[in-house]
Design a protein around this motif. Structure first.
Motif, mmCIF file in Angstrom:
data_model
loop_
_atom_site.group_PDB
_atom_site.id
_atom_site.type_symbol
_atom_site.label_atom_id
_atom_site.label_comp_id
_atom_site.label_asym_id
_atom_site.label_seq_id
_atom_site.Cartn_x
_atom_site.Cartn_y
_atom_site.Cartn_z
ATOM 1 N N GLY A 128 8.817 -22.059 5.199
ATOM 2 C CA GLY A 128 10.150 -21.604 5.550
ATOM 3 C C GLY A 128 10.386 -20.139 5.296
ATOM 4 N N VAL A 129 9.399 -19.309 5.587
ATOM 5 C CA VAL A 129 9.542 -17.860 5.408
ATOM 6 C C VAL A 129 8.960 -17.121 6.608
ATOM 7 C CG1 VAL A 129 9.477 -17.921 2.881
ATOM 8 C CG2 VAL A 129 7.338 -17.650 4.167
ATOM 9 N N PHE A 130 9.535 -15.967 6.859
ATOM 10 C CA PHE A 130 8.918 -14.971 7.713
ATOM 11 C C PHE A 130 8.393 -13.876 6.792
ATOM 12 C CE2 PHE A 130 11.737 -15.953 11.593
ATOM 13 C CZ PHE A 130 10.694 -16.568 12.269
ATOM 14 N N GLU A 131 7.157 -13.461 7.005
ATOM 15 C CA GLU A 131 6.583 -12.369 6.225
ATOM 16 C C GLU A 131 6.308 -11.193 7.153
ATOM 17 O OE1 GLU A 131 3.170 -13.822 4.146
ATOM 18 O OE2 GLU A 131 4.313 -15.353 3.068
ATOM 19 N N PHE A 132 6.549 -9.992 6.628
ATOM 20 C CA PHE A 132 6.362 -8.766 7.405
ATOM 21 C C PHE A 132 5.607 -7.739 6.571
ATOM 22 C CE2 PHE A 132 10.467 -10.693 8.416
ATOM 23 C CZ PHE A 132 10.391 -10.860 9.784
ATOM 24 N N ALA B 160 0.892 -1.160 0.000
ATOM 25 C CA ALA B 160 0.000 0.000 0.000
ATOM 26 C C ALA B 160 0.931 1.210 0.000
ATOM 27 C CB ALA B 160 -0.914 0.010 1.226
ATOM 28 N N GLU B 161 0.366 2.382 -0.003
ATOM 29 C CA GLU B 161 1.202 3.579 0.021
ATOM 30 C C GLU B 161 2.055 3.610 1.294
ATOM 31 O OE1 GLU B 161 0.296 8.274 0.481
ATOM 32 O OE2 GLU B 161 -0.774 7.261 -1.146
ATOM 33 N N SER B 162 3.386 3.640 1.125
ATOM 34 C CA SER B 162 4.371 3.659 2.222
ATOM 35 C C SER B 162 4.484 2.341 2.977
ATOM 36 C CB SER B 162 4.071 4.792 3.228
ATOM 37 O OG SER B 162 4.110 6.048 2.596
ATOM 38 N N LEU B 163 3.811 1.296 2.511
ATOM 39 C CA LEU B 163 3.870 -0.017 3.152
ATOM 40 C C LEU B 163 4.393 -1.054 2.155
ATOM 41 C CD1 LEU B 163 0.443 -0.006 5.026
ATOM 42 C CD2 LEU B 163 2.695 0.149 6.089
ATOM 43 N N PHE B 164 5.186 -2.014 2.669
ATOM 44 C CA PHE B 164 5.793 -3.013 1.807
ATOM 45 C C PHE B 164 5.631 -4.416 2.388
ATOM 46 C CE2 PHE B 164 7.738 0.863 0.483
ATOM 47 C CZ PHE B 164 8.098 0.699 -0.850
ATOM 48 N N HIS B 165 5.405 -5.380 1.468
ATOM 49 C CA HIS B 165 5.477 -6.785 1.830
ATOM 50 C C HIS B 165 6.948 -7.189 1.819
ATOM 51 C CE1 HIS B 165 1.189 -7.521 1.442
ATOM 52 N NE2 HIS B 165 1.176 -7.078 0.202
ATOM 53 N N ILE B 166 7.422 -7.750 2.914
ATOM 54 C CA ILE B 166 8.797 -8.240 3.000
ATOM 55 C C ILE B 166 8.743 -9.713 3.384
ATOM 56 C CG2 ILE B 166 11.059 -7.994 4.081
ATOM 57 C CD1 ILE B 166 10.344 -5.461 2.652
ATOM 58 N N SER B 167 9.406 -10.566 2.595
ATOM 59 C CA SER B 167 9.502 -11.986 2.924
ATOM 60 C C SER B 167 10.973 -12.372 3.022
ATOM 61 C CB SER B 167 8.822 -12.852 1.858
ATOM 62 O OG SER B 167 7.426 -12.632 1.847
ATOM 63 N N VAL B 168 11.291 -13.164 4.050
ATOM 64 C CA VAL B 168 12.666 -13.585 4.292
ATOM 65 C C VAL B 168 12.718 -15.107 4.317
ATOM 66 C CG1 VAL B 168 14.649 -13.392 5.837
ATOM 67 C CG2 VAL B 168 13.032 -11.502 5.675
ATOM 68 N N ASP B 169 13.663 -15.679 3.593
ATOM 69 C CA ASP B 169 13.807 -17.127 3.499
ATOM 70 C C ASP B 169 14.561 -17.663 4.715
ATOM 71 O OD1 ASP B 169 14.197 -19.746 2.818
ATOM 72 O OD2 ASP B 169 15.446 -19.345 1.057
ATOM 73 N N ILE B 170 13.892 -18.503 5.519
ATOM 74 C CA ILE B 170 14.549 -19.114 6.673
ATOM 75 C C ILE B 170 14.524 -20.636 6.555
ATOM 76 C CG2 ILE B 170 14.018 -17.171 8.202
ATOM 77 C CD1 ILE B 170 11.804 -19.010 9.437
ATOM 78 N N SER B 171 14.361 -21.139 5.322
ATOM 79 C CA SER B 171 14.217 -22.575 5.129
ATOM 80 C C SER B 171 15.442 -23.360 5.575
ATOM 81 C CB SER B 171 13.910 -22.885 3.656
ATOM 82 O OG SER B 171 14.921 -22.345 2.808
ATOM 83 N N ASP B 172 16.604 -22.723 5.579
ATOM 84 C CA ASP B 172 17.822 -23.403 6.030
ATOM 85 C C ASP B 172 18.045 -23.295 7.537
ATOM 86 O OD1 ASP B 172 18.498 -24.234 3.480
ATOM 87 O OD2 ASP B 172 19.713 -22.456 3.049
ATOM 88 N N TYR B 173 17.103 -22.639 8.200
ATOM 89 C CA TYR B 173 17.281 -22.410 9.644
ATOM 90 C C TYR B 173 15.994 -22.764 10.384
ATOM 91 C CZ TYR B 173 21.186 -19.839 7.695
ATOM 92 O OH TYR B 173 22.311 -19.499 6.989
ATOM 93 N N PRO B 174 15.700 -24.046 10.532
ATOM 94 C CA PRO B 174 14.444 -24.470 11.176
ATOM 95 C C PRO B 174 14.308 -23.973 12.609
ATOM 96 C CG PRO B 174 15.965 -26.323 10.922
ATOM 97 C CD PRO B 174 16.521 -25.198 10.106
#
Length: 273
Positions: free
Chosen positions: A101-105, A47-61
């Motif tokens: 295996g992701v964190f989403e923000f 949205a305006e000034s907002l972002f979807h951020i996804s981080v791959d943590i599949s190698d770090y259970p």
């Protein structure tokens, strides 16, 4: 050297010694955080000034297993030594984190902040994460659903992030008779997750968008979330009502005041900031 001259020197030496110990202790405290380097898999506008951020943590259970409850958060830092670590609520429910295996923000880009720099990164860039922290939303306090038929949810701005996690993790909304989400934003351009509203409503959550500065075509609720709720006809039973709040401090304080005045127990009002 006379005793009168020695005393100031001793005080200075004692002060420098204490300062050295304090700095050493601070360094030790800082070093206790376990940081894990992980790559970004998504940085897209939400949205305006907002972002979807996804981080791959599949190698770090171990990172995934640290996240057990909606409403938890973690620290994120960049490689730039001029920036400080920042706290972000996790938007993805624990089940998605475990299976994909992701964190989403959902991150608000604030000028001059770590968040702004994060939102300017690209897929493949590496950031560092701490394990998930905090107790999250203690839904047990408003369970089982049969005993708490009304759940009122309030969110403003990026405060919708952990609320998304709560809704998609599931808290028995479909077994409650009155679940409402009052979601406040300046206008529709500032309102994230609109593409998820249909799914949220199908899970049993009635969404009440509240816009503080809408255009002339808007026919829904106007003003602030707390005012919209105060205007609403409140027919719920206080003993069977719970609430979840995430967003601006003033909103939380005013909504809490209204709920408590209506007879809702403060122990049944779950907050996350």
């Amino acid at each position: 050297m006379t005793l009168s001259r020695l005393k100031p020197l001793r005080r200075l030496s004692h002060h420098l010694h204490r300062r050295s110990l304090a700095l050493t202790a601070a360094a030790v405290r800082q070093d206790t955080t376990h940081w894990t380097q992980t790559p970004l898999v998504k940085v897209t506008p939400a949205a305006e000034s907002l972002f979807h951020i996804s981080v791959d943590i599949s190698d770090y259970p171990e990172l995934a297993t640290s996240y057990t409850k909606a409403g938890q958060y973690l620290q994120l830092r960049l490689h730039d030594p001029r920036t400080r670590p920042a706290f972000f609520a996790i938007a993805s429910p624990p089940s998605i984190t475990a299976s994909e295996g992701v964190f989403e923000f959902l991150v608000k880009s604030i000028p001059g902040s770590t968040a702004e720099l994060l939102c300017g990164l690209q897929k493949g860039d590496v950031v560092e994460l701490s394990p998930a922290m905090g107790k999250g939303f203690d839904i047990d306090r408003i369970s089982p659903p049969e005993n708490y038929q009304t759940v009122l949810i309030f969110a403003t701005g990026s405060g919708i992030s952990p609320i998304r996690s709560l809704i998609e993790a599931g808290f028995g909304a479909d077994r409650r008779s009155d679940v409402r989400l009052y979601y406040g934003a300046r206008n529709l351009h500032r309102m994230a997750y609109q593409e998820r509203f249909k799914d949220w409503e199908s899970s049993g959550v009635n969404i009440v968008p509240v816009l503080s500065q809408p255009d002339d075509s808007w026919i829904g609720e106007r003003g602030y979330v707390q005012a919209a709720f105060a205007r609403a006809k409140r027919t719920f039973s206080p003993r069977s009502t719970g609430a979840v709040l995430c967003g601006h401090k003033q909103m939380a304080e005013e909504v809490t005041s209204v709920l408590v005045s209506d007879g809702v127990s403060s122990e049944k009002i779950l907050k996350n900031f």
